[in-house]
Design a protein around this motif. Structure first.
Motif, mmCIF file in Angstrom:
data_model
loop_
_atom_site.group_PDB
_atom_site.id
_atom_site.type_symbol
_atom_site.label_atom_id
_atom_site.label_comp_id
_atom_site.label_asym_id
_atom_site.label_seq_id
_atom_site.Cartn_x
_atom_site.Cartn_y
_atom_site.Cartn_z
ATOM 1 N N ALA A 184 0.816 -1.217 0.000
ATOM 2 C CA ALA A 184 0.000 0.000 0.000
ATOM 3 C C ALA A 184 0.847 1.263 0.000
ATOM 4 O O ALA A 184 0.632 2.177 -0.801
ATOM 5 N N GLY A 185 1.817 1.357 0.914
ATOM 6 C CA GLY A 185 2.610 2.571 1.023
ATOM 7 C C GLY A 185 3.362 2.916 -0.243
ATOM 8 O O GLY A 185 3.383 4.079 -0.680
ATOM 9 N N TYR A 186 3.976 1.931 -0.876
ATOM 10 C CA TYR A 186 4.793 2.199 -2.061
ATOM 11 C C TYR A 186 3.947 2.470 -3.306
ATOM 12 O O TYR A 186 4.391 3.161 -4.216
ATOM 13 N N LEU A 187 2.730 1.955 -3.353
ATOM 14 C CA LEU A 187 1.857 2.262 -4.484
ATOM 15 C C LEU A 187 1.534 3.755 -4.525
ATOM 16 O O LEU A 187 1.328 4.330 -5.587
ATOM 17 N N ASP A 188 1.498 4.382 -3.356
ATOM 18 C CA ASP A 188 1.266 5.823 -3.279
ATOM 19 C C ASP A 188 2.507 6.639 -3.615
ATOM 20 O O ASP A 188 2.399 7.720 -4.197
ATOM 21 N N THR A 189 3.675 6.155 -3.234
ATOM 22 C CA THR A 189 4.858 7.024 -3.213
ATOM 23 C C THR A 189 5.920 6.719 -4.251
ATOM 24 O O THR A 189 6.743 7.589 -4.550
ATOM 25 N N VAL A 190 5.966 5.515 -4.808
ATOM 26 C CA VAL A 190 7.058 5.152 -5.718
ATOM 27 C C VAL A 190 6.644 5.372 -7.165
ATOM 28 O O VAL A 190 5.694 4.754 -7.657
ATOM 29 N N ARG A 191 7.341 6.283 -7.827
ATOM 30 C CA ARG A 191 7.107 6.557 -9.250
ATOM 31 C C ARG A 191 8.355 6.270 -10.085
ATOM 32 O O ARG A 191 8.281 6.129 -11.283
ATOM 33 N N ASN A 192 9.506 6.200 -9.474
ATOM 34 C CA ASN A 192 10.764 5.976 -10.186
ATOM 35 C C ASN A 192 11.416 4.722 -9.621
ATOM 36 O O ASN A 192 12.199 4.782 -8.677
ATOM 37 N N GLY A 193 11.065 3.565 -10.179
ATOM 38 C CA GLY A 193 11.616 2.319 -9.664
ATOM 39 C C GLY A 193 10.744 1.142 -10.011
ATOM 40 O O GLY A 193 9.923 1.191 -10.928
ATOM 41 N N VAL A 194 10.902 0.068 -9.254
ATOM 42 C CA VAL A 194 10.157 -1.159 -9.525
ATOM 43 C C VAL A 194 9.727 -1.782 -8.202
ATOM 44 O O VAL A 194 10.474 -1.772 -7.218
#
Length: 433
Positions: free
Chosen positions: A307-317
Motif C-alpha cells: 500500500a505505502g509504495y503504491l502511493d509514493t514510488v514513481r521511479n523504480g520497480v
C-alpha cells in the motif's frame, strides 16, 4: 480555533529539533511528522492556536507552544478543561481498557492519525465513537484497504511531507552518472525487512561485483534502550541472523558501509545512490518517507508492492515476491543514471510541506465543521490490489442495506488471513526470514 497534537517523545527527547524545517534530526517518521506538522501549523497565518503535547521535555524551535503531560489521556483531559476543539493522537494501542474513554462524552474531539495500519478493533471503536471526528490515514492506498468497513465513512487521507521546503533546489546537484551504490534507510528491526536485503547482497555482488551498500539506520531508532549486537547495527539476536551475509570472517565485505542514524547528512549519501531499497518486506509500510527522499535525490527505488509504495514510488520497480529482490536490484543497477524531473514534480505536488500543511488547515477550518471530505473517495485506483474492486462493491451494498454493516465482515479479514499464510510459507520455502 484551539487545536493540539500529542505524541510520546520518550525516545526522541534528547534530539535537537530546532531545525526541523530543514531536516529530520534522526527520529522515526511518525514522531517527525507530529513535530513538523504541529510546527508548520503554528507559524502560519491561519487562525489556528496550536499546542504540541509531549510526554517528556524536548528541544524544539523557539516560539513553538509545547507542554509536557504524562500521556495522551492527560492531554485529552487538559484539552477538555481548556477549551481545545480538536486533539490529534496517533492510532495505536488505544483499544481494550481505554475503549470506554472513547465512548464517554468529551468537549474536545479527536482526530486519529493512522501512521500504522489500524486493527479492525480500533476501526470499530473509532467509527462508533462520537468523540472521534475524523480518522486520517497517511496514504490513499492505506485508506482503501478498509473501503468496505464502516469506519471508511469518517476517514480521509493526508500524505506525509518530505523534510525539505525546497525539493528542486536540494535535488539540483544530484544529477550526473553514479557508481553502483545501493542504500537502505530505516530502522534495523525485523518489521522493516533489512534482513531481506542482507541475504540478497551476495547474489547482487555475483552480478555486479563493484556494487556498494550504504546502510543508514539503527536498531535504536525507535527503542533507545535496545542492546545492539557486535556490529552496533541491530538488536543482538536479530543482527546475528543476517550479518553473515555482509561479512567475511571478522570484517565487513568490501563496499559495505554501516553509517548508523543520520540527520540531514543522509542527503549526501542519497545524492550518490543509484538504487534505494527501503523496507523490502513491505510490512508496516503505510507511506515510507525514505522512499520519497530516495527518489527526490535521484535514486531508483526497489521494494515490495504494498500500500505505502503504491502511493509514493514513481521511479523504480515494485516486486511481488522477496525472492525477486536481488534480480530487481541488479536490473536497476545496470540501467544508466537518469535524474527524472517528472518524479520531482510528482513529489513536490503531493508531498511538499506547503501542499501537506494546507490540507491540514483545510481539514480543521473547513472539513471537520461541515462534515465534508478532503478528497473524492469514490474513485477506485489500483482496483485489483488486495480485492479493492470487491471491497468497493461491498461498500456500496452496505450503504444500501445498513444491516449488512454488522452482519458482513470487511474483506480485509480474509486478506489478512491469506497474508499470514503466505508469510508462513515464505519463511519455510524461500527462507527469507
Amino acid at each position: 480555533m484551539k487545536i493540539a497534537f500529542f505524541v510520546n517523545n520518550e525516545g526522541t527527547a534528547r534530539l535537537d529539533c530546532r531545525r526541523i524545517m530543514e531536516c529530520n534530526p534522526g527520529c522515526g517518521g511518525t514522531s517527525y511528522m507530529f513535530f513538523i506538522i504541529s510546527y508548520l501549523l503554528s507559524v502560519r497565518e491561519n487562525g489556528l492556536d496550536v499546542t504540541l503535547f509531549v510526554s517528556h521535555e524536548g528541544i524544539f524551535p523557539e516560539g513553538m507552544a509545547v507542554r509536557v503531560v504524562p500521556d495522551w489521556r492527560a492531554a485529552w483531559a487538559t484539552c477538555d478543561r481548556e477549551g481545545y476543539e480538536y486533539l490529534v493522537i496517533r492510532s495505536i494501542y488505544y483499544c481494550g481498557a481505554d475503549g470506554g474513554l472513547f465512548l464517554s462524552p468529551h468537549k474536545t474531539r479527536l482526530v486519529v492519525w493512522c501512521h500504522n495500519f489500524a486493527s479492525r478493533e480500533e476501526l470499530k471503536l473509532y467509527s462508533r465513537s462520537n468523540s472521534v471526528a475524523r480518522i486520517i490515514t497517511v496514504g490513499r492506498e492505506q485508506l482503501d484497504l478498509y473501503r468496505d468497513d464502516e469506519a471508511f465513512g469518517k476517514s480521509d487521507y493526508i500524505y506525509n511531507c518530505v523534510d525539505t521546503p525546497d525539493i528542486k533546489g536540494l535535488a539540483r546537484g544530484a544529477g550526473g552518472p553514479r557508481r553502483n551504490v545501493v542504500a537502505y534507510v530505516g530502522a534495523i528491526i525485523p518489521g522493516k525487512g533489512f534482513h531481506l536485503l542482507a541475504k540478497a547482497w551476495p547474489k547482487i555482488l555475483e552480478e555486479v561485483p563493484d556494487a556498494e551498500l550504504f546502510v543508514i539506520g539503527s536498531g535504536k531508532l525507535y527503542d533507545k534502550k535496545s542492546k545492539l549486537g557486535k556490529w552496533g547495527l541491530a538488536d543482538e539476536r536479530y543482527e546475528s541472523t543476517f550479518m553473515k551475509y555482509l561479512t567475511r570472517g571478522e570484517s565487513l565485505l568490501p563496499g559495505v558501509h554501516l553509517l548508523g542514524t543520520l540527520g540531514g547528512e543522509k542527503y549526501a549519501v542519497l545524492a550518490q545512490t543509484k538504487v534505494g531499497v527501503p523496507n523490502p518486506s513491505g510490512h508496516t509500510e503505510t507511506f515510507c518517507i525514505s522512499a520519497v527522499e530516495m527518489q527526490m535525490m535521484g535514486a531508483r527505488v526497489v521494494s515490495k508492492r504494498c500500500a505505502g509504495y503504491l502511493d509514493t514510488v514513481r521511479n523504480g520497480v515494485l516486486f511481488r515476491h522477496a525472492r525477486d529482490l536481488a534480480r530487481c536490484v541488479v536490473d536497476e543497477l545496470r540501467k544508466p543514471s537518469v535524474h527524472d524531473g517528472g518524479t520531482l514534480d510528482f513529489i513536490e505536488g503531493n508531498f511538499s510541506q506547503q501542499v501537506v500543511v494546507r490540507q491540514w488547515e483545510q481539514l480543521f477550518l473547513e472539513c471537520l465543521e461541515s462534515g465534508r471530505d478532503l478528497h473524492d473517495k469514490s474513485e477506485v485506483v489500483n482496483p485489483d490490489f488486495e480485492l479493492k474492486r470487491y471491497k468497493e462493491w461491498l461498500r456500496r451494498f452496505k450503504l444500501r442495506h445498513p444491516w449488512a454493516c454488522r452482519a458482513l465482515p470487511p474483506l480485509d479479514v480474509f486478506v489478512d488471513a491469506y497474508k499470514r499464510l503466505a508469510l508462513f510459507v515464505s519463511k519455510r520455502v524461500y527462507k527469507y526470514f
